[in-house]
Design an enzyme around this catalytic site. Structure first.
Site, PDB file in Angstrom:
ATOM      1  N   ALA A  80      39.003  33.721  31.243  1.00 30.62           N
ATOM      2  CA  ALA A  80      38.095  33.976  30.117  1.00 30.62           C
ATOM      3  C   ALA A  80      37.535  32.654  29.615  1.00 30.62           C
ATOM      4  CB  ALA A  80      38.833  34.693  28.991  1.00 30.62           C
ATOM      5  N   GLY A  92      32.123  35.260  31.809  1.00 33.41           N
ATOM      6  CA  GLY A  92      30.866  35.145  32.549  1.00 33.41           C
ATOM      7  C   GLY A  92      30.406  33.727  32.774  1.00 33.41           C
ATOM      8  N   GLU A 100      33.228  41.805  36.951  1.00 38.90           N
ATOM      9  CA  GLU A 100      34.499  41.630  36.229  1.00 38.90           C
ATOM     10  C   GLU A 100      34.699  42.752  35.216  1.00 38.90           C
ATOM     11  OE1 GLU A 100      35.031  36.780  36.340  1.00 38.90           O
ATOM     12  OE2 GLU A 100      33.819  37.649  34.774  1.00 38.90           O
ATOM     13  N   LYS A 118      40.806  27.882  25.302  1.00 40.61           N
ATOM     14  CA  LYS A 118      40.003  29.103  25.288  1.00 40.61           C
ATOM     15  C   LYS A 118      40.272  29.998  24.068  1.00 40.61           C
ATOM     16  CE  LYS A 118      38.397  28.111  29.429  1.00 40.61           C
ATOM     17  NZ  LYS A 118      38.646  28.866  30.623  1.00 40.61           N
TER      18      LYS A 118
HETATM   19  C1  5RP Z   1      33.632  34.111  35.542  1.00 40.87           C
HETATM   20  C2  5RP Z   1      34.529  34.166  34.370  1.00 40.87           C
HETATM   21  C3  5RP Z   1      35.708  33.253  34.361  1.00 40.87           C
HETATM   22  O1  5RP Z   1      36.858  34.008  34.385  1.00 40.87           O
HETATM   23  C4  5RP Z   1      35.634  32.387  33.137  1.00 40.87           C
HETATM   24  O2  5RP Z   1      34.407  31.680  33.156  1.00 40.87           O
HETATM   25  C5  5RP Z   1      36.796  31.385  33.072  1.00 40.87           C
HETATM   26  O3  5RP Z   1      36.684  30.473  34.123  1.00 40.87           O
HETATM   27  P1  5RP Z   1      37.692  29.263  34.324  1.00 40.87           P
HETATM   28  O4  5RP Z   1      39.015  29.840  34.659  1.00 40.87           O
HETATM   29  O5  5RP Z   1      37.076  28.475  35.462  1.00 40.87           O
HETATM   30  O6  5RP Z   1      37.700  28.461  33.048  1.00 40.87           O
HETATM   31  O7  5RP Z   1      34.358  34.919  33.444  1.00 40.87           O
HETATM   32  O8  5RP Z   1      32.513  34.926  35.373  1.00 40.87           O
END
Ligand code: 5RP
Length: 225
Positions: A80, A92, A100, A118
């Site tokens: 996320a 996203g 997703e 996050k």
């Molecule tokens: C992809 C997503 C990913 O899960 C989100 O961007 C988190 O990415 P990361 O683990 O590289 O920080 O939603 O569409």
């Protein structure tokens, strides 16, 4: 931090499960660990949320299936971009939000893996909300999105527009903060030309968050009490 949260989530996978495979740099660690468990005898089938994840799953010898064969997914592990205290999400950043969200919707359990950067008080504070739109009329769709008091930018890779696995564009919408994510999710999806937006409301059951102090788990049941 990403690795410890992702690997912890893989411990939840049991034999014969259908597993939704999310997208992103955190999920990459989970895919690698799933591959290791498969080499040790774990029997599962995965459904990838993106072409990138499909490639990695094949690399790690994870057997794949699809929603047509298995419309009900036991457990999905995904990343996320933002997680609030209600376990609502912005997703996203990797552009895979539509697939997703479809996979999340059809999952009995959605477990989010992330590092503690996050976790936010309000969605939209740090991260622009990704909205997938069809190419036709995208400029006008963008103008309509701007009426929601956000700054909208067509996502690009260098000079060219970013193209999703579904052949669409992404418009990133920068809000000061999103005060009513439930309402906004529905309103954005009412705009013709919008395929899906990155607000994931009421879909996540658990977040496994890695931080410098170790792992913190947020559970939906805990939040309800
Ligand atoms: C992809 C997503 C990913 O899960 C989100 O961007 C988190 O990415 P990361 O683990 O590289 O920080 O939603 O569409």
């Amino acid at each position: 931090m990403k690795r410890i949260s992702a690997e912890k989530a893989v411990d939840l996978i049991e034999d014969n499960m259908i597993v939704g495979l999310g997208t992103g740099s955190t999920v990459k660690y989970a895919l690698k660990k799933i591959g290791t468990r498969i080499s040790e005898g774990l029997q599962i089938k995965g459904i990838p949320t993106s072409n990138e994840t499909k490639k990695l799953a094949l690399k790690y010898n994870i057997p794949l299936t699809n929603l047509a064969e298995h419309p009900e997914i036991d457990l999905t592990i995904d990343g996320a971009d933002e997680i609030n205290s209600d376990l609502n999400l912005i997703k996203g950043g990797g552009g895979a939000l539509t697939r997703e969200k479809i996979i999340a919707f059809h999952s009995k359990k959605l477990v989010i893996v992330a590092d503690d950067s996050k976790v936010v008080k309000s969605l939209g504070i740090d991260f622009a909300l990704p909205v997938e739109v069809v190419k036709f009329g995208w400029e006008t769709t963008k103008k309509t999105l701007e009426t929601f008091e956000c700054i909208c930018t067509l996502r690009k890779i260098f000079e060219d527009p970013f193209i999703t696995d579904n052949g669409n564009y992404i418009i990133d919408c920068e809000f000061d903060r999103i005060t009513n994510p439930e309402d906004l999710e529905q309103k954005l999806n009412m705009i013709p030309g919008v395929v899906e937006n990155g607000l994931f409301i009421g879909l996540a059951h658990k977040a496994i968050v890695g931080g410098s102090q170790g792992i913190m788990t947020l559970e939906k049941e805990q939040l309800a009490t």
